[in-house]
Design a protein around this motif. Structure first.
Motif, mmCIF file in Angstrom:
data_model
loop_
_atom_site.group_PDB
_atom_site.id
_atom_site.type_symbol
_atom_site.label_atom_id
_atom_site.label_comp_id
_atom_site.label_asym_id
_atom_site.label_seq_id
_atom_site.Cartn_x
_atom_site.Cartn_y
_atom_site.Cartn_z
ATOM 1 N N MET A 1 0.844 -1.202 0.000
ATOM 2 C CA MET A 1 0.000 0.000 0.000
ATOM 3 C C MET A 1 0.881 1.254 0.000
ATOM 4 S SD MET A 1 -3.226 1.112 0.181
ATOM 5 C CE MET A 1 -4.192 -0.226 0.910
ATOM 6 N N LEU A 2 0.512 2.205 -0.825
ATOM 7 C CA LEU A 2 1.224 3.477 -0.882
ATOM 8 C C LEU A 2 0.318 4.577 -0.338
ATOM 9 C CD1 LEU A 2 3.670 5.172 -1.910
ATOM 10 C CD2 LEU A 2 2.403 5.450 -4.061
ATOM 11 N N GLU A 3 0.850 5.379 0.583
ATOM 12 C CA GLU A 3 0.131 6.551 1.075
ATOM 13 C C GLU A 3 0.743 7.805 0.465
ATOM 14 O OE1 GLU A 3 -1.910 5.442 5.326
ATOM 15 O OE2 GLU A 3 -0.104 6.688 5.328
ATOM 16 N N TYR A 5 0.801 11.786 0.478
ATOM 17 C CA TYR A 5 0.498 13.010 1.212
ATOM 18 C C TYR A 5 0.684 14.188 0.247
ATOM 19 C CZ TYR A 5 0.648 10.517 5.695
ATOM 20 O OH TYR A 5 0.398 9.673 6.758
ATOM 21 N N GLU A 143 5.101 1.162 -2.384
ATOM 22 C CA GLU A 143 4.567 1.161 -1.016
ATOM 23 C C GLU A 143 5.296 2.226 -0.211
ATOM 24 O OE1 GLU A 143 7.361 -2.435 0.722
ATOM 25 O OE2 GLU A 143 5.285 -2.858 0.178
ATOM 26 N N ARG A 145 5.258 5.785 2.304
ATOM 27 C CA ARG A 145 4.584 7.082 2.377
ATOM 28 C C ARG A 145 5.411 8.108 1.610
ATOM 29 N NH1 ARG A 145 3.946 5.307 7.877
ATOM 30 N NH2 ARG A 145 1.729 4.990 8.412
ATOM 31 N N ILE A 183 -4.592 13.239 1.958
ATOM 32 C CA ILE A 183 -3.961 11.924 1.995
ATOM 33 C C ILE A 183 -4.771 10.964 1.134
ATOM 34 C CG2 ILE A 183 -3.157 10.006 3.430
ATOM 35 C CD1 ILE A 183 -3.034 11.938 5.795
ATOM 36 N N ARG A 185 -4.663 6.865 -0.471
ATOM 37 C CA ARG A 185 -4.037 5.544 -0.465
ATOM 38 C C ARG A 185 -4.189 4.887 -1.823
ATOM 39 N NH1 ARG A 185 -6.672 4.447 4.891
ATOM 40 N NH2 ARG A 185 -5.145 5.013 6.485
ATOM 41 N N ASP A 187 -3.585 1.166 -3.756
ATOM 42 C CA ASP A 187 -3.297 -0.261 -3.574
ATOM 43 C C ASP A 187 -2.750 -0.913 -4.834
ATOM 44 O OD1 ASP A 187 -5.475 -0.440 -5.264
ATOM 45 O OD2 ASP A 187 -6.772 -1.496 -3.834
ATOM 46 N N GLU A 192 -7.831 5.685 -2.903
ATOM 47 C CA GLU A 192 -8.827 5.861 -1.839
ATOM 48 C C GLU A 192 -8.636 7.207 -1.156
ATOM 49 O OE1 GLU A 192 -9.884 4.038 2.599
ATOM 50 O OE2 GLU A 192 -8.322 3.110 1.361
ATOM 51 N N VAL A 194 -8.585 9.474 1.834
ATOM 52 C CA VAL A 194 -8.462 9.385 3.288
ATOM 53 C C VAL A 194 -8.784 10.731 3.914
ATOM 54 C CG1 VAL A 194 -6.912 8.900 5.215
ATOM 55 C CG2 VAL A 194 -6.718 7.572 3.089
#
Length: 203
Positions: A1-3, A5, A143, A145, A183, A185, A187, A192, A194
């Motif tokens: 998973m990559l977040e 910002y 993946e 942040r 933020i 996300r 996959d 997504e 956030v």
């Protein structure tokens, strides 16, 4: 998973004067410096695996206030703000003397915006280069942040990339204030939401 910002540069002198910046630059105001520093404190416990920045001075200065290690920055030219051509550096009133209809279109009917008469960048070309930048970033980060420090219209273009938002919906809420935090996300298939345009650190 990559977040992912996302933040916009801090408030600038031209923001206060209601002047279009685009590819030109204006210095951060005291408020812009304070809010960027506040965002830095908010994110201080997060270890970013990548930090991507617009080449614009206002974005770079904002990033330095968020993350002090400049060696960790990757500057991507395609994250620069949309070019407004002859409009850059002018106030709304100055622009409307010759370009009232197109100025109004950009902010209220962006799907009808015509960049040609003021030598600006087309929305289609702009969105394409931002998509190229994001494609590069995603190819380098599967993946972890990452932090992207850029501009208001660029963030709108990124949102369009993430969720296939049509041009006529470009300015739908939320408002993306300077140093607001979003933020997302990823996959590997879907983006997504956030948090979008959060400003709690600025209060």
């Amino acid at each position: 998973m990559l977040e992912i910002y996302l933040t916009r540069h801090g408030a600038t002198e031209w923001n206060v004067e209601n002047r279009l910046q685009g590819s030109l630059n204006s210095d951060l105001t005291e408020r812009g410096v304070r809010s960027a520093a506040a965002l830095g404190r908010r994110l201080s416990d997060i270890e970013f695996t990548g930090i991507y920045v617009s080449p614009s001075k206002r974005a770079l200065e904002t990033t330095k206030l968020i993350v002090s290690d400049e060696s960790s920055f990757t500057i991507i030219d395609d994250l620069n703000e949309i070019s407004f051509g002859d409009w850059e550096g002018k106030t709304r009133e100055e622009i409307e003397l010759k370009g009232k209809e197109e100025y109004d279109n950009f902010w209220n009917r962006p799907h009808k915006y015509n960049h040609l008469h003021h030598n600006g960048e087309s929305l289609a070309a702009f969105k394409q280069r931002v998509a190229v930048a994001m494609g590069r970033i995603l190819s380098e980060n599967r993946e972890g942040r990452i932090l992207i420090v850029t501009h208001g219209v660029v963030i709108r273009a990124l949102m369009a990339f993430f969720w296939n938002i049509p041009p006529e919906k470009m300015w739908d809420p939320p408002i993306i204030h300077g140093t607001s935090l979003s933020i997302v996300r990823f996959d590997g298939n879907h983006f997504e939401k956030v948090m979008l345009g959060d400003t709690i650190h600025m209060k």
